[in-house]
Design a protein around this motif. Structure first.
Motif, PDB file in Angstrom:
ATOM      1  N   ASP A 150       0.795  -1.236   0.000  1.00 38.64           N
ATOM      2  CA  ASP A 150       0.000   0.000   0.000  1.00 38.64           C
ATOM      3  C   ASP A 150       0.826   1.285   0.000  1.00 38.64           C
ATOM      4  O   ASP A 150       0.570   2.185  -0.771  1.00 38.64           O
ATOM      5  CB  ASP A 150      -0.938   0.030   1.214  1.00 38.64           C
ATOM      6  CG  ASP A 150      -2.260  -0.659   0.910  1.00 38.64           C
ATOM      7  OD1 ASP A 150      -2.611  -0.765  -0.278  1.00 38.64           O
ATOM      8  OD2 ASP A 150      -2.922  -1.108   1.859  1.00 38.64           O
ATOM      9  N   ASN A 151       1.806   1.319   0.923  1.00 36.31           N
ATOM     10  CA  ASN A 151       2.565   2.567   1.064  1.00 36.31           C
ATOM     11  C   ASN A 151       4.011   2.436   0.612  1.00 36.31           C
ATOM     12  O   ASN A 151       4.882   3.166   1.068  1.00 36.31           O
ATOM     13  CB  ASN A 151       2.500   3.042   2.522  1.00 36.31           C
ATOM     14  CG  ASN A 151       1.080   3.309   2.943  1.00 36.31           C
ATOM     15  OD1 ASN A 151       0.368   4.053   2.270  1.00 36.31           O
ATOM     16  ND2 ASN A 151       0.636   2.670   4.011  1.00 36.31           N
ATOM     17  N   LEU A 152       4.276   1.508  -0.249  1.00 32.53           N
ATOM     18  CA  LEU A 152       5.661   1.301  -0.697  1.00 32.53           C
ATOM     19  C   LEU A 152       5.808   1.634  -2.184  1.00 32.53           C
ATOM     20  O   LEU A 152       4.874   1.470  -2.956  1.00 32.53           O
ATOM     21  CB  LEU A 152       6.078  -0.161  -0.478  1.00 32.53           C
ATOM     22  CG  LEU A 152       6.078  -0.704   0.955  1.00 32.53           C
ATOM     23  CD1 LEU A 152       6.552  -2.147   0.962  1.00 32.53           C
ATOM     24  CD2 LEU A 152       6.967   0.140   1.868  1.00 32.53           C
ATOM     25  N   THR A 153       7.001   2.083  -2.554  1.00 31.73           N
ATOM     26  CA  THR A 153       7.285   2.300  -3.973  1.00 31.73           C
ATOM     27  C   THR A 153       7.686   0.960  -4.593  1.00 31.73           C
ATOM     28  O   THR A 153       7.967  -0.006  -3.870  1.00 31.73           O
ATOM     29  CB  THR A 153       8.468   3.277  -4.146  1.00 31.73           C
ATOM     30  OG1 THR A 153       9.627   2.661  -3.552  1.00 31.73           O
ATOM     31  CG2 THR A 153       8.212   4.614  -3.486  1.00 31.73           C
ATOM     32  N   VAL A 154       7.727   0.941  -5.921  1.00 33.10           N
ATOM     33  CA  VAL A 154       8.141  -0.286  -6.623  1.00 33.10           C
ATOM     34  C   VAL A 154       9.544  -0.683  -6.159  1.00 33.10           C
ATOM     35  O   VAL A 154       9.831  -1.857  -5.889  1.00 33.10           O
ATOM     36  CB  VAL A 154       8.129  -0.046  -8.154  1.00 33.10           C
ATOM     37  CG1 VAL A 154       8.793  -1.185  -8.894  1.00 33.10           C
ATOM     38  CG2 VAL A 154       6.702   0.143  -8.630  1.00 33.10           C
ATOM     39  N   GLN A 155      10.402   0.323  -6.027  1.00 34.13           N
ATOM     40  CA  GLN A 155      11.782   0.077  -5.579  1.00 34.13           C
ATOM     41  C   GLN A 155      11.792  -0.592  -4.195  1.00 34.13           C
ATOM     42  O   GLN A 155      12.506  -1.569  -3.960  1.00 34.13           O
ATOM     43  CB  GLN A 155      12.521   1.429  -5.538  1.00 34.13           C
ATOM     44  CG  GLN A 155      13.949   1.368  -5.027  1.00 34.13           C
ATOM     45  CD  GLN A 155      14.868   0.620  -5.987  1.00 34.13           C
ATOM     46  OE1 GLN A 155      14.620   0.581  -7.181  1.00 34.13           O
ATOM     47  NE2 GLN A 155      15.915  -0.010  -5.452  1.00 34.13           N
ATOM     48  N   GLN A 156      10.977  -0.062  -3.291  1.00 36.19           N
ATOM     49  CA  GLN A 156      10.946  -0.611  -1.917  1.00 36.19           C
ATOM     50  C   GLN A 156      10.400  -2.041  -1.893  1.00 36.19           C
ATOM     51  O   GLN A 156      10.929  -2.895  -1.174  1.00 36.19           O
ATOM     52  CB  GLN A 156      10.087   0.287  -1.012  1.00 36.19           C
ATOM     53  CG  GLN A 156      10.782   1.598  -0.672  1.00 36.19           C
ATOM     54  CD  GLN A 156       9.834   2.594   0.010  1.00 36.19           C
ATOM     55  OE1 GLN A 156       8.651   2.674  -0.324  1.00 36.19           O
ATOM     56  NE2 GLN A 156      10.347   3.349   0.956  1.00 36.19           N
ATOM     57  N   VAL A 157       9.380  -2.298  -2.691  1.00 40.90           N
ATOM     58  CA  VAL A 157       8.831  -3.668  -2.731  1.00 40.90           C
ATOM     59  C   VAL A 157       9.892  -4.615  -3.309  1.00 40.90           C
ATOM     60  O   VAL A 157      10.114  -5.710  -2.786  1.00 40.90           O
ATOM     61  CB  VAL A 157       7.532  -3.735  -3.589  1.00 40.90           C
ATOM     62  CG1 VAL A 157       7.014  -5.160  -3.663  1.00 40.90           C
ATOM     63  CG2 VAL A 157       6.467  -2.819  -3.023  1.00 40.90           C
ATOM     64  N   THR A 158      10.566  -4.162  -4.353  1.00 39.71           N
ATOM     65  CA  THR A 158      11.604  -4.997  -4.969  1.00 39.71           C
ATOM     66  C   THR A 158      12.691  -5.335  -3.943  1.00 39.71           C
ATOM     67  O   THR A 158      13.134  -6.488  -3.848  1.00 39.71           O
ATOM     68  CB  THR A 158      12.230  -4.252  -6.177  1.00 39.71           C
ATOM     69  OG1 THR A 158      11.181  -3.826  -7.031  1.00 39.71           O
ATOM     70  CG2 THR A 158      13.176  -5.144  -6.951  1.00 39.71           C
ATOM     71  N   GLU A 159      13.094  -4.347  -3.171  1.00 39.98           N
ATOM     72  CA  GLU A 159      14.127  -4.593  -2.154  1.00 39.98           C
ATOM     73  C   GLU A 159      13.656  -5.597  -1.105  1.00 39.98           C
ATOM     74  O   GLU A 159      14.404  -6.472  -0.688  1.00 39.98           O
ATOM     75  CB  GLU A 159      14.536  -3.276  -1.484  1.00 39.98           C
ATOM     76  CG  GLU A 159      15.540  -2.510  -2.336  1.00 39.98           C
ATOM     77  CD  GLU A 159      15.675  -1.048  -1.926  1.00 39.98           C
ATOM     78  OE1 GLU A 159      15.234  -0.698  -0.809  1.00 39.98           O
ATOM     79  OE2 GLU A 159      16.207  -0.277  -2.737  1.00 39.98           O
ATOM     80  N   GLN A 160      12.393  -5.456  -0.693  1.00 41.19           N
ATOM     81  CA  GLN A 160      11.818  -6.398   0.285  1.00 41.19           C
ATOM     82  C   GLN A 160      11.840  -7.824  -0.266  1.00 41.19           C
ATOM     83  O   GLN A 160      12.190  -8.762   0.437  1.00 41.19           O
ATOM     84  CB  GLN A 160      10.356  -6.036   0.569  1.00 41.19           C
ATOM     85  CG  GLN A 160      10.170  -4.956   1.588  1.00 41.19           C
ATOM     86  CD  GLN A 160      10.224  -5.544   3.001  1.00 41.19           C
ATOM     87  OE1 GLN A 160      10.461  -6.728   3.174  1.00 41.19           O
ATOM     88  NE2 GLN A 160      10.037  -4.706   3.994  1.00 41.19           N
ATOM     89  N   VAL A 161      11.431  -7.954  -1.516  1.00 40.90           N
ATOM     90  CA  VAL A 161      11.406  -9.291  -2.133  1.00 40.90           C
ATOM     91  C   VAL A 161      12.820  -9.862  -2.154  1.00 40.90           C
ATOM     92  O   VAL A 161      13.047 -11.044  -1.842  1.00 40.90           O
ATOM     93  CB  VAL A 161      10.838  -9.246  -3.579  1.00 40.90           C
ATOM     94  CG1 VAL A 161      10.947 -10.612  -4.234  1.00 40.90           C
ATOM     95  CG2 VAL A 161       9.395  -8.782  -3.578  1.00 40.90           C
ATOM     96  N   MET A 162      13.799  -9.014  -2.479  1.00 43.61           N
ATOM     97  CA  MET A 162      15.188  -9.489  -2.530  1.00 43.61           C
ATOM     98  C   MET A 162      15.645  -9.950  -1.159  1.00 43.61           C
ATOM     99  O   MET A 162      16.346 -10.947  -1.025  1.00 43.61           O
ATOM    100  CB  MET A 162      16.107  -8.394  -3.087  1.00 43.61           C
ATOM    101  CG  MET A 162      15.952  -8.270  -4.601  1.00 43.61           C
ATOM    102  SD  MET A 162      16.757  -6.847  -5.295  1.00 43.61           S
ATOM    103  CE  MET A 162      18.446  -7.346  -5.201  1.00 43.61           C
ATOM    104  N   LYS A 163      15.231  -9.226  -0.134  1.00 41.65           N
ATOM    105  CA  LYS A 163      15.601  -9.614   1.239  1.00 41.65           C
ATOM    106  C   LYS A 163      15.020 -10.985   1.583  1.00 41.65           C
ATOM    107  O   LYS A 163      15.707 -11.869   2.085  1.00 41.65           O
ATOM    108  CB  LYS A 163      15.074  -8.562   2.227  1.00 41.65           C
ATOM    109  CG  LYS A 163      16.193  -7.741   2.855  1.00 41.65           C
ATOM    110  CD  LYS A 163      15.641  -6.816   3.906  1.00 41.65           C
ATOM    111  CE  LYS A 163      16.036  -5.395   3.551  1.00 41.65           C
ATOM    112  NZ  LYS A 163      15.261  -4.378   4.249  1.00 41.65           N
TER     113      LYS A 163
END
Ligand code: S3P
Length: 167
Positions: A150-163
């Motif tokens: 909801d409150n994340l950018t595409v970049q932030q979601v991508t980083e989370q997935v990588m983690k």
């Protein structure tokens, strides 16, 4: 197998995140809806209209099976793919499953101007989103990890997935 599979409702960002992720990790990207459209030489919208949903689900099942055999790929699965147990099993055996989530309002906002999603092309899309989400929730919750976008950018979601996928 070391694949990363993105699942979740329409409009949660699977395609855009998947593409970015694949580029960052140097993996091939498989968008299952695109695979289905190329194979059928027809848009998803037309498949739903002319051949109806059960036919789409059958073709989707084949596409899942084929994609799950690949290695070193990022797969974006259509929002309804993991409702089927066989699809879920095939995807699970092929890698880590990450579910992208979003609230009905966010989903409505992100999908509002796109008429390519037959299931949301109804008089009251918000109600449809809420009902489908409720029905699908137990299946989405079977993913290894989930991310509230909801409150994340595409970049932030991508980083989370990588983690998550490095765990
Ligand atoms: C569907 C989601 C769509 C597409 C089809 C059905 C669903 O994919 O497969 O319209 O049942 O949720 P996206 O989630 O990529 O939009």
């Amino acid at each position: 197998m070391n694949n990363i599979i993105l699942v979740g409702f329409m409009g949660t960002g699977k395609s855009v995140v998947g593409k970015k992720l694949a580029a960052k990790l140097d993996k091939d990207f498989i968008e299952l809806d695109d695979t289905i459209e190329s194979k059928e030489k027809m848009s998803i919208k037309d498949i739903f209209e002319k051949k109806l949903e059960p036919y789409f689900r059958q073709v989707e099942k084949e596409a899942v099976k084929e994609a799950a055999k690949r290695e070193n790929v990022v797969i974006s699965a259509g929002g309804g793919a993991v409702i089927d147990d066989e699809n879920f099993k095939n995807l699970k055996n092929s890698g880590i499953i990450i579910c992208l989530k979003a609230s009905p309002d966010t989903i409505l906002k992100r999908t509002k101007n796109i008429k390519t999603r037959p299931l949301l092309n109804v008089p009251d899309p918000k109600k449809q989103i809420e009902e489908l989400l409720k029905k699908r929730e137990p299946y989405y919750n079977k993913a290894d990890f989930s991310i509230d976008t909801d409150n994340l950018t595409v970049q932030q979601v991508t980083e989370q997935v990588m983690k998550f996928s490095a765990k």
